[in-house]
Design a protein around this motif. Structure first.
Motif, PDB file in Angstrom:
ATOM      1  N   ALA A   1     115.256  25.287 -56.120  1.00 52.07           N
ATOM      2  CA  ALA A   1     115.187  26.600 -56.767  1.00 52.07           C
ATOM      3  C   ALA A   1     113.806  26.835 -57.369  1.00 52.07           C
ATOM      4  CB  ALA A   1     116.259  26.705 -57.852  1.00 52.07           C
ATOM      5  N   GLY A   2     113.229  25.819 -57.998  1.00 57.52           N
ATOM      6  CA  GLY A   2     111.900  25.967 -58.585  1.00 57.52           C
ATOM      7  C   GLY A   2     110.829  26.215 -57.545  1.00 57.52           C
ATOM      8  N   ILE A   3     110.884  25.496 -56.432  1.00 59.10           N
ATOM      9  CA  ILE A   3     109.895  25.697 -55.374  1.00 59.10           C
ATOM     10  C   ILE A   3     110.038  27.087 -54.767  1.00 59.10           C
ATOM     11  CG2 ILE A   3     109.179  24.902 -53.088  1.00 59.10           C
ATOM     12  CD1 ILE A   3     109.981  22.084 -53.949  1.00 59.10           C
ATOM     13  N   ALA A   4     111.288  27.526 -54.548  1.00 56.01           N
ATOM     14  CA  ALA A   4     111.513  28.847 -53.957  1.00 56.01           C
ATOM     15  C   ALA A   4     111.008  29.960 -54.874  1.00 56.01           C
ATOM     16  CB  ALA A   4     112.996  29.032 -53.659  1.00 56.01           C
ATOM     17  N   LEU A   5     111.315  29.862 -56.162  1.00 57.62           N
ATOM     18  CA  LEU A   5     110.856  30.884 -57.100  1.00 57.62           C
ATOM     19  C   LEU A   5     109.341  30.893 -57.221  1.00 57.62           C
ATOM     20  CD1 LEU A   5     113.540  30.433 -59.914  1.00 57.62           C
ATOM     21  CD2 LEU A   5     113.314  32.363 -58.349  1.00 57.62           C
ATOM     22  N   THR A   6     108.730  29.725 -57.207  1.00 52.83           N
ATOM     23  CA  THR A   6     107.270  29.652 -57.285  1.00 52.83           C
ATOM     24  C   THR A   6     106.627  30.270 -56.052  1.00 52.83           C
ATOM     25  OG1 THR A   6     107.472  27.608 -58.565  1.00 52.83           O
ATOM     26  CG2 THR A   6     105.309  28.113 -57.641  1.00 52.83           C
ATOM     27  N   ALA A   7     107.193  29.989 -54.871  1.00 46.49           N
ATOM     28  CA  ALA A   7     106.634  30.537 -53.633  1.00 46.49           C
ATOM     29  C   ALA A   7     106.755  32.051 -53.591  1.00 46.49           C
ATOM     30  CB  ALA A   7     107.340  29.919 -52.432  1.00 46.49           C
ATOM     31  N   ILE A   8     107.815  32.584 -54.171  1.00 43.19           N
ATOM     32  CA  ILE A   8     108.030  34.033 -54.128  1.00 43.19           C
ATOM     33  C   ILE A   8     107.179  34.760 -55.161  1.00 43.19           C
ATOM     34  CG2 ILE A   8     109.742  35.847 -54.519  1.00 43.19           C
ATOM     35  CD1 ILE A   8     111.836  33.969 -53.349  1.00 43.19           C
ATOM     36  N   TYR A   9     107.088  34.188 -56.374  1.00 45.06           N
ATOM     37  CA  TYR A   9     106.423  34.890 -57.470  1.00 45.06           C
ATOM     38  C   TYR A   9     104.998  34.421 -57.721  1.00 45.06           C
ATOM     39  CZ  TYR A   9     110.880  37.015 -58.672  1.00 45.06           C
ATOM     40  OH  TYR A   9     112.043  37.741 -58.643  1.00 45.06           O
ATOM     41  N   ALA A  10     104.481  33.520 -56.917  1.00 48.36           N
ATOM     42  CA  ALA A  10     103.071  33.138 -57.032  1.00 48.36           C
ATOM     43  C   ALA A  10     102.187  34.338 -56.674  1.00 48.36           C
ATOM     44  CB  ALA A  10     102.777  31.959 -56.116  1.00 48.36           C
ATOM     45  N   PRO A  11     100.930  34.344 -57.109  1.00 45.79           N
ATOM     46  CA  PRO A  11     100.054  35.491 -56.804  1.00 45.79           C
ATOM     47  C   PRO A  11      99.961  35.816 -55.321  1.00 45.79           C
ATOM     48  CG  PRO A  11      99.052  34.103 -58.477  1.00 45.79           C
ATOM     49  CD  PRO A  11     100.284  33.382 -58.012  1.00 45.79           C
ATOM     50  N   ASN A  12     100.140  34.831 -54.439  1.00 46.74           N
ATOM     51  CA  ASN A  12     100.106  35.089 -53.001  1.00 46.74           C
ATOM     52  C   ASN A  12     101.499  35.118 -52.383  1.00 46.74           C
ATOM     53  OD1 ASN A  12     100.623  32.403 -53.411  1.00 46.74           O
ATOM     54  ND2 ASN A  12      99.230  31.662 -51.815  1.00 46.74           N
ATOM     55  N   GLY A  13     102.548  35.178 -53.208  1.00 45.80           N
ATOM     56  CA  GLY A  13     103.922  35.219 -52.720  1.00 45.80           C
ATOM     57  C   GLY A  13     104.353  36.624 -52.364  1.00 45.80           C
ATOM     58  N   TRP A  14     105.589  36.725 -51.853  1.00 47.82           N
ATOM     59  CA  TRP A  14     106.093  38.021 -51.416  1.00 47.82           C
ATOM     60  C   TRP A  14     106.131  39.039 -52.552  1.00 47.82           C
ATOM     61  CZ3 TRP A  14     110.930  35.674 -48.531  1.00 47.82           C
ATOM     62  CH2 TRP A  14     110.485  35.004 -47.401  1.00 47.82           C
ATOM     63  N   ILE A  15     106.714  38.658 -53.667  1.00 47.05           N
ATOM     64  CA  ILE A  15     106.828  39.577 -54.802  1.00 47.05           C
ATOM     65  C   ILE A  15     105.602  39.472 -55.703  1.00 47.05           C
ATOM     66  CG2 ILE A  15     108.226  40.207 -56.811  1.00 47.05           C
ATOM     67  CD1 ILE A  15     110.659  39.122 -55.369  1.00 47.05           C
TER      68      ILE A  15
END
Length: 282
Positions: free
Chosen positions: A116-130
């Motif tokens: 869950a932490g890796i998924a949220l980081t990947a999504i909300y990182a500056p280069n993520g989808w959101i």
């Protein structure tokens, strides 16, 4: 005299084995809960008062306490509102894919926290989808307290939904219909009839989500960025102390968190008891 004494005697339980079950319960709780928690106090007792105070009152530790408790509190508060809304929709309405949505509520229970932490980081990182969409707006989620709160909302939502949902299912719709027929508006019906019944499970869900958030590690350690004095949570600081073989320092920080959490949970349980008592008297 004998008959009066026998009438006042407490009736025995139909199911035997109370002594054995009580002894097993105490033994089970002692091995899994009481003894490990007592070990924290025993290990910390090897420190002098000055060493203890220097450890738990340092600026870095105080900052980690603030981040852990504040983000857990706000995450549980947000889950209190949206958990009630989701439980209301799942109980009161029928729509396509309802069973799928209901099963997704339990996903944080089954999903490993690190995933869950890796998924949220990947999504909300500056280069993520959101994160890439929020970055031009000046909103940064990952590696900020906002990201920690978001992760705690994710893992704490099922606690509120699953405690409120059964109570909503057991509510008598006829009482609501009678209130509407007597001229009560929907908001007043909810506030005077439905909400008093929901306050105890809401407080229970809040307490569970808050307690889970305080001790959460896996889903937060990735999205927090682990910056001291900014996004470093107390469980991570405890792990850091353990990696440095500072066992007394780790148990001292853990003891303070344990005491504060216990006091807060006692307060929440007291409020829940008051609300239950008010509902019974009314």
């Amino acid at each position: 005299m004998k008959s009066s004494a026998s009438s006042k005697a407490k009736p025995r339980s139909i199911l035997p084995g109370f002594g054995i079950s009580l002894g097993f319960t105490i033994f089970y709780l002692s091995v899994l809960v009481i003894i490990p928690l007592a070990g924290i106090f025993v290990k910390t007792s090897g420190m002098t008062p000055g060493q203890f105070w220097d450890t738990v009152a340092s600026a870095r530790v105080i900052a980690s306490y603030k981040i852990s408790f504040m983000t857990s509190f706000f995450a549980a508060l947000i889950n209190l509102v949206f958990g009630l809304l989701i439980a209301w929709v799942l109980v009161r309405y029928r729509f396509p894919g309802k069973k799928l949505v209901d099963s997704l509520i339990d996903l944080p229970f089954a999903l490993p926290t690190a995933v869950a932490g890796i998924a949220l980081t990947a999504i909300y990182a500056p280069n993520g989808w959101i994160g890439s969409l929020l970055e031009p707006l000046g909103i940064k989620v990952a590696f900020t307290p906002l990201g920690i709160t978001l992760a705690l909302i994710f893992i704490g939502l099922p606690f509120v939904v699953r405690t409120v949902q059964p109570v909503l299912q057991d509510l008598d719709n006829e009482v609501e219909e009678a209130a509407v027929m007597l001229g009560a508006f929907r908001l007043r019906t909810f506030r005077r009839i439905i909400l008093p019944e929901l306050i105890p499970p809401l407080l229970t869900g809040f307490a569970l989500a808050f307690a889970r958030g305080i001790g959460e590690y896996g889903s937060v350690v990735f999205i927090s960025g682990n910056m001291p004095m900014k996004t470093e949570i107390a469980p991570l600081l405890i792990m850091t102390k353990l990696e440095q073989y500072d066992y007394k320092g780790a148990t001292a920080i853990a003891m303070v968190m344990l005491i504060i959490s216990f006091i807060l949970l006692l307060l929440i349980n007291y409020l829940q008891w008051r609300s239950n008592r008010r509902v019974i008297t009314e």
